[in-house]
Design an enzyme around this catalytic site. Sequence first.
Site, short mmCIF file in Angstrom:
data_model
loop_
_atom_site.label_atom_id
_atom_site.label_comp_id
_atom_site.label_asym_id
_atom_site.label_seq_id
_atom_site.Cartn_x
_atom_site.Cartn_y
_atom_site.Cartn_z
N THR A 6 -7.94 2.42 8.38
CA THR A 6 -7.29 1.20 8.85
C THR A 6 -5.80 1.41 9.14
O THR A 6 -5.11 0.46 9.51
CB THR A 6 -7.42 0.10 7.79
N ALA A 7 -5.32 2.63 8.99
CA ALA A 7 -3.90 2.91 9.15
C ALA A 7 -3.65 3.65 10.47
O ALA A 7 -3.96 3.15 11.55
CB ALA A 7 -3.40 3.71 7.95
N TYR A 8 -3.09 4.85 10.41
CA TYR A 8 -2.73 5.62 11.60
C TYR A 8 -3.96 5.86 12.49
O TYR A 8 -3.91 5.78 13.72
CB TYR A 8 -2.12 6.95 11.15
N ASP B 35 0.82 -1.20 0.00
CA ASP B 35 0.00 0.00 0.00
C ASP B 35 0.86 1.26 0.00
O ASP B 35 0.48 2.28 -0.57
CB ASP B 35 -0.92 0.01 1.23
N GLY B 36 2.04 1.18 0.62
CA GLY B 36 2.94 2.33 0.63
C GLY B 36 3.38 2.72 -0.77
O GLY B 36 3.50 3.91 -1.09
N HIS C 173 5.43 13.00 26.51
CA HIS C 173 5.37 13.95 27.61
C HIS C 173 6.11 15.25 27.28
O HIS C 173 7.26 15.22 26.84
CB HIS C 173 5.97 13.33 28.88
N GLU D 32 -4.43 10.29 5.51
CA GLU D 32 -4.76 11.19 6.61
C GLU D 32 -3.89 12.45 6.61
O GLU D 32 -2.79 12.48 6.05
CB GLU D 32 -4.60 10.49 7.97
N LEU E 64 -6.56 4.02 13.03
CA LEU E 64 -6.88 2.83 13.82
C LEU E 64 -5.93 2.69 15.00
O LEU E 64 -6.34 2.36 16.12
CB LEU E 64 -6.84 1.59 12.94
#
Length: 279
Positions: A185-187, A68-69, A153, A143, A189
């Site tokens: 379905t990527a980042y 997919d990349g 933090h 996205e 998820l």
Amino acid sequence: MDVAVGIVAQRDNERAQELTESLVGALADERDGVDLVVDEATGRAVDATAVPVDAMAGRDLVVSIGGDGTLLFVAREVGSTPILGVNLGEVGFLNAVSPENALAVAVPLVERLRRGDELEGRALDRLRATGDDGWSLEPALNEIVVHGPRRGHGGGATIEIRVAGNRYAESHVDGVLVSTPTGSTAYNLSEGGPLVHPTTDALVVTQMAASDSMPPLVVSPETELTLSVSDAETAFVISDGRNRRELEPPVTISVSLADDPVTLVGPRTNFFRGLEKLE
């Protein structure tokens, strides 16, 4: 009629190069009516005319061979040019064709184009991030992410989310992610966002490690979304994990549909079979 075809193989992948050679050979009989090129990296290993990937924009068909990349990369470079995805990856939400079926799918598609027939395709929405001072990032198929100086933090920022002008949430967060159904379905998820079926007409807004969190929000693709960043020395907006821009808060980013969707042709992927491969 003559048909212009491009092939892009995953870089440094011997299997992808071998499959490219097979495709070049299979189309050789059609060579009188096929203008065939491969990407520059593949051209060093395969006997075919090589061009930069972005030079394939506007061709009748581009075949992406890899995961997919690889298809995300091809989509960034060729825009709305029809793409056929051959899957060499693990999951393959975008690439529907197995290596074993690549010739049986690609060659008839080229033959249809030679006859003057149109290919049946499906449009996948992309997102564009823009700023008040006129900048914009390359469109994202998965996205858009806005985050502070770094994850973790002390590295976040305060981000206010407005939906059609109405404040939805404001919190100190690592970041905020706006996803298409393709990218759900990527980042998205991994940050606790919902799975969205690829045929759904929607976008998802997901906070990342918010101190005062709201649930992920599903909105219409035409919805006006703005993300206002403050309480940080610097921030970043990133398109599909690759194209990024550094920002100096306070700053507001608008996220909207891009004008040119990605067009996939050939068989459709089995969304639920792909889910079975997720860890």
